[in-house]
Design a protein around this motif. Structure first.
Motif, PDB file in Angstrom:
ATOM      1  N   GLU A   4      18.074   6.784   8.342  1.00 15.86           N
ATOM      2  CA  GLU A   4      19.132   6.763   8.658  1.00 15.86           C
ATOM      3  C   GLU A   4      20.314   5.626   8.864  1.00 15.86           C
ATOM      4  O   GLU A   4      19.911   4.790   9.386  1.00 15.86           O
ATOM      5  CB  GLU A   4      19.228   7.409   9.947  1.00 15.86           C
ATOM      6  CG  GLU A   4      20.846   7.519  10.186  1.00 15.86           C
ATOM      7  CD  GLU A   4      20.421   8.578  12.136  1.00 15.86           C
ATOM      8  OE1 GLU A   4      21.740   8.100  12.976  1.00 15.86           O
ATOM      9  OE2 GLU A   4      19.536   9.371  12.261  1.00 15.86           O
ATOM     10  N   ILE A   5      21.509   5.989   8.176  1.00 12.69           N
ATOM     11  CA  ILE A   5      22.308   4.572   7.877  1.00 12.69           C
ATOM     12  C   ILE A   5      23.177   4.936   9.267  1.00 12.69           C
ATOM     13  O   ILE A   5      24.576   5.529   8.883  1.00 12.69           O
ATOM     14  CB  ILE A   5      22.703   4.438   6.284  1.00 12.69           C
ATOM     15  CG1 ILE A   5      21.239   4.040   5.485  1.00 12.69           C
ATOM     16  CG2 ILE A   5      23.349   3.008   6.548  1.00 12.69           C
ATOM     17  CD1 ILE A   5      21.011   3.066   5.820  1.00 12.69           C
TER      18      ILE A   5
ATOM     19  N   VAL B 217      24.647  -2.722   8.440  1.00  8.78           N
ATOM     20  CA  VAL B 217      24.360  -1.265   8.789  1.00  8.78           C
ATOM     21  C   VAL B 217      23.082  -1.659   9.656  1.00  8.78           C
ATOM     22  O   VAL B 217      21.780  -2.739   9.571  1.00  8.78           O
ATOM     23  CB  VAL B 217      24.200  -0.162   7.699  1.00  8.78           C
ATOM     24  CG1 VAL B 217      25.774  -0.516   6.863  1.00  8.78           C
ATOM     25  CG2 VAL B 217      23.136  -1.129   6.786  1.00  8.78           C
ATOM     26  N   ILE B 218      23.222  -0.837  10.323  1.00  9.95           N
ATOM     27  CA  ILE B 218      21.936  -0.241  11.216  1.00  9.95           C
ATOM     28  C   ILE B 218      20.596   0.759  11.084  1.00  9.95           C
ATOM     29  O   ILE B 218      21.680   1.766   9.786  1.00  9.95           O
ATOM     30  CB  ILE B 218      22.148  -0.034  12.731  1.00  9.95           C
ATOM     31  CG1 ILE B 218      22.623  -0.907  13.914  1.00  9.95           C
ATOM     32  CG2 ILE B 218      20.590   0.579  13.553  1.00  9.95           C
ATOM     33  CD1 ILE B 218      23.268  -0.532  14.932  1.00  9.95           C
TER      34      ILE B 218
ATOM     35  N   ASP C 200      20.348   3.501  -2.577  1.00  6.76           N
ATOM     36  CA  ASP C 200      20.954   4.901  -2.795  1.00  6.76           C
ATOM     37  C   ASP C 200      21.901   5.026  -1.806  1.00  6.76           C
ATOM     38  O   ASP C 200      23.013   5.365  -1.785  1.00  6.76           O
ATOM     39  CB  ASP C 200      19.935   6.500  -2.818  1.00  6.76           C
ATOM     40  CG  ASP C 200      19.299   5.887  -4.168  1.00  6.76           C
ATOM     41  OD1 ASP C 200      19.782   4.965  -5.054  1.00  6.76           O
ATOM     42  OD2 ASP C 200      18.506   6.900  -4.628  1.00  6.76           O
ATOM     43  N   LYS C 201      21.266   4.647  -0.771  1.00  6.73           N
ATOM     44  CA  LYS C 201      22.032   4.492   1.147  1.00  6.73           C
ATOM     45  C   LYS C 201      23.070   4.401   1.498  1.00  6.73           C
ATOM     46  O   LYS C 201      23.927   4.731   1.961  1.00  6.73           O
ATOM     47  CB  LYS C 201      21.192   5.581   2.397  1.00  6.73           C
ATOM     48  CG  LYS C 201      20.176   6.465   1.939  1.00  6.73           C
ATOM     49  CD  LYS C 201      19.775   7.008   3.223  1.00  6.73           C
ATOM     50  CE  LYS C 201      18.672   8.462   3.023  1.00  6.73           C
ATOM     51  NZ  LYS C 201      19.633   9.476   4.199  1.00  6.73           N
ATOM     52  N   THR C 202      22.544   3.118   1.038  1.00 12.13           N
ATOM     53  CA  THR C 202      24.122   1.895   0.954  1.00 12.13           C
ATOM     54  C   THR C 202      24.536   1.485   0.256  1.00 12.13           C
ATOM     55  O   THR C 202      25.902   0.508   0.318  1.00 12.13           O
ATOM     56  CB  THR C 202      23.090   0.918   1.824  1.00 12.13           C
ATOM     57  OG1 THR C 202      22.287   0.076   0.531  1.00 12.13           O
ATOM     58  CG2 THR C 202      21.905   1.248   3.057  1.00 12.13           C
ATOM     59  N   GLY C 203      24.445   2.050  -1.140  1.00 14.12           N
ATOM     60  CA  GLY C 203      25.378   1.138  -2.030  1.00 14.12           C
ATOM     61  C   GLY C 203      24.312  -0.431  -2.821  1.00 14.12           C
ATOM     62  O   GLY C 203      25.548  -1.253  -3.204  1.00 14.12           O
ATOM     63  N   MET C 204      23.972  -1.099  -1.461  1.00 15.86           N
ATOM     64  CA  MET C 204      23.647  -2.282  -2.128  1.00 15.86           C
ATOM     65  C   MET C 204      22.523  -2.716  -2.346  1.00 15.86           C
ATOM     66  O   MET C 204      21.107  -1.724  -2.098  1.00 15.86           O
ATOM     67  CB  MET C 204      23.866  -2.548  -0.382  1.00 15.86           C
ATOM     68  CG  MET C 204      25.046  -3.176   0.377  1.00 15.86           C
ATOM     69  SD  MET C 204      25.521  -3.791   2.112  1.00 15.86           S
ATOM     70  CE  MET C 204      25.236  -2.421   2.638  1.00 15.86           C
TER      71      MET C 204
ATOM     72  N   LEU D 235      18.305  -4.137  11.224  1.00 12.76           N
ATOM     73  CA  LEU D 235      19.927  -4.882  11.356  1.00 12.76           C
ATOM     74  C   LEU D 235      19.306  -5.070   9.992  1.00 12.76           C
ATOM     75  O   LEU D 235      18.918  -6.215   9.252  1.00 12.76           O
ATOM     76  CB  LEU D 235      20.440  -5.214  11.804  1.00 12.76           C
ATOM     77  CG  LEU D 235      21.607  -5.816  11.552  1.00 12.76           C
ATOM     78  CD1 LEU D 235      22.653  -4.677  12.122  1.00 12.76           C
ATOM     79  CD2 LEU D 235      22.029  -6.496  12.802  1.00 12.76           C
ATOM     80  N   TYR D 236      20.587  -4.979   8.495  1.00 15.82           N
ATOM     81  CA  TYR D 236      20.882  -5.188   7.765  1.00 15.82           C
ATOM     82  C   TYR D 236      21.908  -6.683   7.296  1.00 15.82           C
ATOM     83  O   TYR D 236      23.350  -5.943   7.983  1.00 15.82           O
ATOM     84  CB  TYR D 236      21.544  -4.453   6.220  1.00 15.82           C
ATOM     85  CG  TYR D 236      21.870  -5.365   4.943  1.00 15.82           C
ATOM     86  CD1 TYR D 236      20.313  -5.443   4.190  1.00 15.82           C
ATOM     87  CD2 TYR D 236      22.877  -5.177   4.843  1.00 15.82           C
ATOM     88  CE1 TYR D 236      21.173  -6.393   3.201  1.00 15.82           C
ATOM     89  CE2 TYR D 236      23.102  -5.622   3.431  1.00 15.82           C
ATOM     90  CZ  TYR D 236      22.152  -5.903   2.756  1.00 15.82           C
ATOM     91  OH  TYR D 236      22.185  -7.456   1.484  1.00 15.82           O
TER      92      TYR D 236
END
Length: 180
Positions: free
Chosen positions: A2-3, A12-13, A37-41, A111-112
């Motif tokens: 989960e983001i 993001v966490i 996929d979830k962050t686009g990073m 944490l990103y």
């Protein structure tokens, strides 16, 4: 996975999906495809680091600049820390803003920290083991930093002044205003 947004752009966490039973627990701490996929990073990490510290230790605020800038995916393996990031990306809508997140072995949050952020943490438990992945190799010549107790940032590290343990290197870092 989960983001959770933090209020700082691109920082993001990550809350992993944890499977627990009578034997203990299991979770996938990183999956490149799911992360992207979830962050686009990008999830291209090239170096892992780990540290051990005691209560009251404050590490930071650090970053690498230029071509050696690093994004980090940080987590705590043992204990609890207050993790702090400060956006220092010129032109960013959140420039100069910071967030603080409690990361612990118990909550398993990660944490990103994108490139262009200062990063640091304080140890809130008796001891803590801190682990992080970096997307670029360390280069001493590109190190930059800001004093942990910078008056403009006014970060509450949740450590009483008389219990703070800060390295000599971190005590001589520059002020935030010197980055501008």
């Amino acid at each position: 996975m989960e983001i959770q947004e933090t209020g700082l752009k691109d920082c993001v966490i990550i809350k992993p999906r944890v499977f627990e039973d009578a034997r203990g627990y299991f979770f996938e701490s990183f999956n490149k495809k799911t992360f992207e996929d979830k962050t686009g990073m990008s999830g291209e990490f090239v170096q892992d680091n780990q540290s051990f510290s005691s209560y009251g230790v404050i590490r930071g605020l650090h970053a690498q600049s230029g071509e050696f800038a690093q994004a980090k995916l940080v987590r705590v393996i043992k204990g609890e820390v207050l993790d702090v990031t400060v956006d220092i990306r010129p032109g960013s809508p959140t420039y100069g803003q910071h967030i603080s997140v409690k990361l612990s072995a118990e909550n398993k949050l990660q944490l990103y920290v994108p490139r262009g952020f200062l990063h640091g943490f304080s140890v809130l438990s008796e001891t803590a083991e801190f682990f992080y992945k970096c997307d670029n190799f360390y280069n001493k010549a590109s190190e930059i930093g800001v004093m942990y107790n910078d008056k403009d940032l006014a970060i509450d590290w949740m450590i009483p002044f008389d219990k703070e343990a800060v390295s000599e290197k971190d005590l001589i870092l520059n002020s935030f205003s010197s980055l501008k």
